[in-house]
Write a protein that holds these residues in place. Sequence first.
Motif, PDB file in Angstrom:
ATOM      1  N   HIS A 168       0.817  -1.222   0.000  1.00  0.00           N
ATOM      2  CA  HIS A 168       0.000   0.000   0.000  1.00  0.00           C
ATOM      3  C   HIS A 168       0.849   1.269   0.000  1.00  0.00           C
ATOM      4  N   GLY A 169       2.106   1.148   0.337  1.00  0.00           N
ATOM      5  CA  GLY A 169       2.987   2.309   0.423  1.00  0.00           C
ATOM      6  C   GLY A 169       4.201   1.908   1.246  1.00  0.00           C
ATOM      7  N   ALA A 170       4.968   2.907   1.654  1.00  0.00           N
ATOM      8  CA  ALA A 170       6.166   2.577   2.445  1.00  0.00           C
ATOM      9  C   ALA A 170       6.619   3.810   3.219  1.00  0.00           C
ATOM     10  N   LEU A 171       7.396   3.549   4.252  1.00  0.00           N
ATOM     11  CA  LEU A 171       8.143   4.629   4.905  1.00  0.00           C
ATOM     12  C   LEU A 171       9.494   4.670   4.204  1.00  0.00           C
ATOM     13  N   TYR A 172       9.814   5.823   3.625  1.00  0.00           N
ATOM     14  CA  TYR A 172      11.087   5.946   2.887  1.00  0.00           C
ATOM     15  C   TYR A 172      12.031   6.832   3.702  1.00  0.00           C
ATOM     16  N   HIS A 173      13.246   6.333   3.902  1.00  0.00           N
ATOM     17  CA  HIS A 173      14.223   6.999   4.780  1.00  0.00           C
ATOM     18  C   HIS A 173      15.549   7.097   3.991  1.00  0.00           C
ATOM     19  N   PRO A 174      15.731   8.216   3.267  1.00  0.00           N
ATOM     20  CA  PRO A 174      16.903   8.302   2.387  1.00  0.00           C
ATOM     21  C   PRO A 174      18.254   8.057   3.078  1.00  0.00           C
ATOM     22  N   PRO A 175      18.475   8.452   4.365  1.00  0.00           N
ATOM     23  CA  PRO A 175      19.815   8.230   4.940  1.00  0.00           C
ATOM     24  C   PRO A 175      20.117   6.764   5.279  1.00  0.00           C
ATOM     25  N   GLY A 176      19.139   5.866   5.171  1.00  0.00           N
ATOM     26  CA  GLY A 176      19.387   4.443   5.474  1.00  0.00           C
ATOM     27  C   GLY A 176      20.618   3.970   4.709  1.00  0.00           C
ATOM     28  N   ALA A 177      21.484   3.219   5.383  1.00  0.00           N
ATOM     29  CA  ALA A 177      22.794   2.902   4.796  1.00  0.00           C
ATOM     30  C   ALA A 177      23.198   1.469   5.148  1.00  0.00           C
ATOM     31  N   ILE A 178      24.234   1.005   4.474  1.00  0.00           N
ATOM     32  CA  ILE A 178      24.872  -0.259   4.881  1.00  0.00           C
ATOM     33  C   ILE A 178      26.362   0.006   5.033  1.00  0.00           C
ATOM     34  N   ALA A 179      27.031  -0.877   5.756  1.00  0.00           N
ATOM     35  CA  ALA A 179      28.476  -0.736   5.963  1.00  0.00           C
ATOM     36  C   ALA A 179      29.067  -2.132   6.030  1.00  0.00           C
ATOM     37  N   ARG A 180      30.388  -2.177   5.995  1.00  0.00           N
ATOM     38  CA  ARG A 180      31.044  -3.482   6.126  1.00  0.00           C
ATOM     39  C   ARG A 180      31.251  -3.736   7.614  1.00  0.00           C
ATOM     40  N   PRO A 263      27.170 -13.796  -5.380  1.00  0.00           N
ATOM     41  CA  PRO A 263      27.268 -12.398  -5.847  1.00  0.00           C
ATOM     42  C   PRO A 263      26.556 -12.205  -7.183  1.00  0.00           C
ATOM     43  N   LEU A 264      25.876 -11.067  -7.293  1.00  0.00           N
ATOM     44  CA  LEU A 264      25.166 -10.719  -8.533  1.00  0.00           C
ATOM     45  C   LEU A 264      25.660  -9.356  -9.000  1.00  0.00           C
ATOM     46  N   LYS A 265      25.444  -9.059 -10.268  1.00  0.00           N
ATOM     47  CA  LYS A 265      25.752  -7.693 -10.727  1.00  0.00           C
ATOM     48  C   LYS A 265      24.906  -6.717  -9.923  1.00  0.00           C
ATOM     49  N   PRO A 266      25.414  -5.513  -9.678  1.00  0.00           N
ATOM     50  CA  PRO A 266      24.614  -4.563  -8.880  1.00  0.00           C
ATOM     51  C   PRO A 266      23.272  -4.280  -9.555  1.00  0.00           C
ATOM     52  N   TRP A 267      22.185  -4.472  -8.824  1.00  0.00           N
ATOM     53  CA  TRP A 267      20.858  -4.145  -9.365  1.00  0.00           C
ATOM     54  C   TRP A 267      19.945  -3.560  -8.290  1.00  0.00           C
ATOM     55  N   LEU A 268      20.247  -3.859  -6.995  1.00  0.00           N
ATOM     56  CA  LEU A 268      19.356  -3.392  -5.928  1.00  0.00           C
ATOM     57  C   LEU A 268      20.057  -2.253  -5.179  1.00  0.00           C
ATOM     58  N   ASP A 269      19.633  -1.035  -5.465  1.00  0.00           N
ATOM     59  CA  ASP A 269      20.275   0.118  -4.813  1.00  0.00           C
ATOM     60  C   ASP A 269      19.826   0.257  -3.375  1.00  0.00           C
ATOM     61  N   HIS A 270      18.551  -0.034  -3.110  1.00  0.00           N
ATOM     62  CA  HIS A 270      17.959   0.332  -1.822  1.00  0.00           C
ATOM     63  C   HIS A 270      17.973  -0.816  -0.830  1.00  0.00           C
ATOM     64  N   ILE A 271      17.664  -0.472   0.403  1.00  0.00           N
ATOM     65  CA  ILE A 271      17.430  -1.483   1.446  1.00  0.00           C
ATOM     66  C   ILE A 271      15.914  -1.661   1.509  1.00  0.00           C
ATOM     67  N   SER A 282      19.302  -6.276   1.257  1.00  0.00           N
ATOM     68  CA  SER A 282      20.084  -5.222   0.589  1.00  0.00           C
ATOM     69  C   SER A 282      21.155  -5.928  -0.221  1.00  0.00           C
ATOM     70  N   GLN A 283      21.790  -5.186  -1.123  1.00  0.00           N
ATOM     71  CA  GLN A 283      22.880  -5.797  -1.897  1.00  0.00           C
ATOM     72  C   GLN A 283      24.193  -5.192  -1.441  1.00  0.00           C
ATOM     73  N   SER A 284      25.117  -6.056  -1.043  1.00  0.00           N
ATOM     74  CA  SER A 284      26.381  -5.559  -0.491  1.00  0.00           C
ATOM     75  C   SER A 284      27.277  -5.061  -1.622  1.00  0.00           C
ATOM     76  N   THR A 285      28.355  -4.402  -1.250  1.00  0.00           N
ATOM     77  CA  THR A 285      29.285  -3.901  -2.262  1.00  0.00           C
ATOM     78  C   THR A 285      29.964  -5.067  -2.994  1.00  0.00           C
ATOM     79  N   ARG A 286      29.876  -6.267  -2.429  1.00  0.00           N
ATOM     80  CA  ARG A 286      30.420  -7.454  -3.134  1.00  0.00           C
ATOM     81  C   ARG A 286      29.392  -8.081  -4.066  1.00  0.00           C
ATOM     82  N   GLY A 287      28.183  -7.553  -4.060  1.00  0.00           N
ATOM     83  CA  GLY A 287      27.161  -8.056  -4.983  1.00  0.00           C
ATOM     84  C   GLY A 287      26.226  -9.082  -4.365  1.00  0.00           C
ATOM     85  N   GLU A 288      26.537  -9.550  -3.150  1.00  0.00           N
ATOM     86  CA  GLU A 288      25.669 -10.550  -2.521  1.00  0.00           C
ATOM     87  C   GLU A 288      24.394  -9.876  -2.005  1.00  0.00           C
ATOM     88  N   LEU A 289      23.283 -10.599  -2.060  1.00  0.00           N
ATOM     89  CA  LEU A 289      22.085 -10.100  -1.376  1.00  0.00           C
ATOM     90  C   LEU A 289      22.196 -10.546   0.074  1.00  0.00           C
TER      91      LEU A 289
END
Length: 413
Positions: A168-180, A263-271, A282-289
Amino acid sequence: MPFRLLRFALNRRYPEPRMFAAPERLKDEYDVVIIGGGGHGLAAAHYLANEHGITNVCVLEKGYIGGGGTGRNTAIVRSNYLTPEGVAFYDRSVELFSDLSRALKFNLFYTERGHFTLAHSQSSLRTMRWRAEVNRHLGVDSEVVDPAFIRNACPEIDLECGHQSRIHGALYHPPGAIARHDAVAWAFARGAGRRGVEIHQQTPVTGIQIEDGRVAGVHTTKGFVRTRKVLSAVAGWTTHITKMVGLRTPLVVHPLQACVTEPLKPWLDHIIVSASLHLYVSQSTRGELVMGASLDPAELISHRSTLDFAEGLAGHLLDLFPCLGEVKIMRQWAGLSDITPDFSPIMGRTPIEGFYIDAGWGTWGFKATPVSGWTMAHTIARHEDHELIRPFSLSRFGRYDLVGEKGAASVGH
Ligand code: PYC
């Protein structure tokens, strides 16, 4: 081994670079002993040394640094919580995280991705609106978005979820991030070690000496050390340590499993998070989901993985992303979540003089790593709870002054 390699191995002019010194023996006495060499304990050590000049500190880790919750989470950072206390606390963490690679001179692969919490019903959309209001009131970037916005950001999502549970919709939070995540532990360890903090791995704590109601020292498998201040930062093992000082907490521990795909080619930008579907990905910088689901249903202190988990998660993942039918799961593991009745942490001083606690992280310990270290270092150095953690004191359970944060969980409970 070829001689050209061997000469480097044998040559003292080319020592193997070390992240931090590993002294053989414990000293007789430290100003502060930190139990737990995860991100939180190491961050507290780093900030004690670097912001408060307290360097006669040792970190005791029963295994290897970052081998507990720090290395077992899905590395999501966000501050779109529900309570003003939670939002203020995690917002400071996001602020610290976003500058941490520079501050610690270590690439933590911190990347802002934007975080969607999907709403599959009108009632969950109401909670998202509530969170967005609280977030924005406190200056945190969050908004409720409609399905068209989600489709535009992530065209691969099936908004009908296989006709199971329409979005129905979502809460969108642009600063959401991932890290190693492991790099976060190493970077704090190096930052602390450079100031003289000692890190002792493979050193379990076997007892805590209390004299006249206050901390007098710590027993370990490598001997006894005197100290007047002890921080317990051991997440899922907290009840094991609090028993040593006779402290009761309302914590329960459940395993939380996670996994990664090939690992996959980058396709999922968001969390992407869906508490109703019991899924975050999310998709890590190594390409894994990198993915997780709900807590295991029973209380247990165990790192085992189950087929049930992998099957359940794969089903929900395919409801959301039917395009992933051919993708293989590569690794699966579990961590321990120490959960409080109100889903907020337990932090600060305790009734035992000199015994400090950092626990109750449930499913959000990683994202609190820098702020927990920063506020606990302040609390220990000044023997006064930092204002950001005052709402999270252990004594709140006695006063029934709870900080109900369950509505901000990404994980089904
Ligand atoms: O709170 O964002 C979160 C989270 C994701 C996985 C576990 N906790």
